[in-house]
Design a protein around this motif. Structure first.
Motif, PDB file in Angstrom:
ATOM      1  N   ALA A   2       7.132   4.088 -20.093  1.00  0.00           N
ATOM      2  CA  ALA A   2       8.271   4.407 -19.449  1.00  0.00           C
ATOM      3  C   ALA A   2       8.246   3.723 -18.110  1.00  0.00           C
ATOM      4  N   ASN A   3       7.077   3.251 -17.925  1.00  0.00           N
ATOM      5  CA  ASN A   3       6.796   2.526 -16.503  1.00  0.00           C
ATOM      6  C   ASN A   3       7.028   3.414 -15.364  1.00  0.00           C
ATOM      7  N   CYS A   4       6.754   4.470 -15.177  1.00  0.00           N
ATOM      8  CA  CYS A   4       6.910   5.389 -14.132  1.00  0.00           C
ATOM      9  C   CYS A   4       5.614   5.900 -13.338  1.00  0.00           C
ATOM     10  N   TRP A   5       4.588   5.076 -13.653  1.00  0.00           N
ATOM     11  CA  TRP A   5       3.342   5.440 -12.805  1.00  0.00           C
ATOM     12  C   TRP A   5       3.563   5.117 -11.286  1.00  0.00           C
ATOM     13  N   ARG A   6       3.711   6.022 -10.367  1.00  0.00           N
ATOM     14  CA  ARG A   6       4.211   5.585  -9.129  1.00  0.00           C
ATOM     15  C   ARG A   6       3.191   6.382  -8.100  1.00  0.00           C
ATOM     16  N   PHE A   7       3.128   5.854  -6.880  1.00  0.00           N
ATOM     17  CA  PHE A   7       2.333   6.506  -6.000  1.00  0.00           C
ATOM     18  C   PHE A   7       3.115   6.853  -4.464  1.00  0.00           C
ATOM     19  N   TYR A   8       2.696   7.846  -3.982  1.00  0.00           N
ATOM     20  CA  TYR A   8       3.591   7.960  -2.702  1.00  0.00           C
ATOM     21  C   TYR A   8       2.473   8.588  -1.694  1.00  0.00           C
ATOM     22  N   HIS A   9       2.439   7.686  -0.537  1.00  0.00           N
ATOM     23  CA  HIS A   9       0.968   7.996   0.390  1.00  0.00           C
ATOM     24  C   HIS A   9       1.742   8.319   1.802  1.00  0.00           C
ATOM     25  N   LEU A  10       1.223   9.627   2.377  1.00  0.00           N
ATOM     26  CA  LEU A  10       1.725   9.840   3.617  1.00  0.00           C
ATOM     27  C   LEU A  10       0.618   9.906   4.458  1.00  0.00           C
ATOM     28  N   SER A  11       0.606   9.487   6.023  1.00  0.00           N
ATOM     29  CA  SER A  11      -0.304   9.513   6.807  1.00  0.00           C
ATOM     30  C   SER A  11       0.249   9.586   8.193  1.00  0.00           C
ATOM     31  N   LEU A  12      -0.395  10.251   9.110  1.00  0.00           N
ATOM     32  CA  LEU A  12      -0.064  10.288  10.665  1.00  0.00           C
ATOM     33  C   LEU A  12      -1.004   9.479  11.206  1.00  0.00           C
ATOM     34  N   GLN A  13      -0.365   8.641  12.291  1.00  0.00           N
ATOM     35  CA  GLN A  13      -1.274   7.689  13.091  1.00  0.00           C
ATOM     36  C   GLN A  13      -0.591   7.795  14.564  1.00  0.00           C
ATOM     37  N   PRO A  14      -1.685   7.840  15.596  1.00  0.00           N
ATOM     38  CA  PRO A  14      -1.237   7.341  16.770  1.00  0.00           C
ATOM     39  C   PRO A  14      -0.498   6.361  17.024  1.00  0.00           C
ATOM     40  N   ASP A  15       0.622   6.291  17.816  1.00  0.00           N
ATOM     41  CA  ASP A  15       1.230   4.954  18.315  1.00  0.00           C
ATOM     42  C   ASP A  15       0.779   4.483  19.868  1.00  0.00           C
ATOM     43  N   LEU A  16       1.077   3.209  20.070  1.00  0.00           N
ATOM     44  CA  LEU A  16       0.808   2.894  21.413  1.00  0.00           C
ATOM     45  C   LEU A  16       1.356   3.469  22.634  1.00  0.00           C
ATOM     46  N   PHE A  17       2.315   4.385  22.468  1.00  0.00           N
ATOM     47  CA  PHE A  17       3.038   4.910  23.542  1.00  0.00           C
ATOM     48  C   PHE A  17       2.724   6.392  23.761  1.00  0.00           C
ATOM     49  N   GLY A  18       1.776   6.931  23.049  1.00  0.00           N
ATOM     50  CA  GLY A  18       1.332   8.528  23.348  1.00  0.00           C
ATOM     51  C   GLY A  18       2.216   9.473  22.262  1.00  0.00           C
ATOM     52  N   GLY A  19       2.773   8.833  21.175  1.00  0.00           N
ATOM     53  CA  GLY A  19       3.511   9.624  20.189  1.00  0.00           C
ATOM     54  C   GLY A  19       2.669   9.446  18.980  1.00  0.00           C
ATOM     55  N   THR A  20       3.541   9.967  17.896  1.00  0.00           N
ATOM     56  CA  THR A  20       2.479   9.857  16.784  1.00  0.00           C
ATOM     57  C   THR A  20       3.644   9.392  15.573  1.00  0.00           C
ATOM     58  N   ALA A  21       3.233   8.372  14.635  1.00  0.00           N
ATOM     59  CA  ALA A  21       3.905   7.960  13.511  1.00  0.00           C
ATOM     60  C   ALA A  21       3.699   8.509  12.379  1.00  0.00           C
ATOM     61  N   LEU A  22       4.585   8.905  11.593  1.00  0.00           N
ATOM     62  CA  LEU A  22       4.425   9.277  10.162  1.00  0.00           C
ATOM     63  C   LEU A  22       4.561   8.129   9.376  1.00  0.00           C
ATOM     64  N   VAL A  23       3.552   7.583   8.556  1.00  0.00           N
ATOM     65  CA  VAL A  23       3.574   6.377   8.059  1.00  0.00           C
ATOM     66  C   VAL A  23       3.862   6.785   6.244  1.00  0.00           C
TER      67      VAL A  23
END
Length: 69
Positions: free
Chosen positions: A3-24
């Protein structure tokens, strides 16, 4: 696989250059680079809340945590 349904989903938190946090968020078919979106948040708490919402939604759709190892 048929069925070609093998998928992935990756979530990560990373600091940004301006003191905030990015959800990737990265997703796609296994074996490809997939797509990526970076959401900027003012602080780590907001980013963590957004990550928790995404995680709940993906688990409802059938995604599972990868086994550690």
């Amino acid at each position: 696989p048929a069925a070609n349904c093998w998928r992935f989903y990756h979530l990560s938190l990373q600091p940004d250059l301006f003191g905030g946090t990015a959800l990737v968020r990265q997703w796609g078919r296994i074996g490809t680079a997939g797509r990526q979106v970076c959401e900027l948040h003012d602080d780590a708490g907001q980013a963590f809340d957004a990550l928790a919402r995404q995680l709940r939604a993906k688990r409802r759709r059938g995604y599972r945590d990868r086994a550690a190892g």
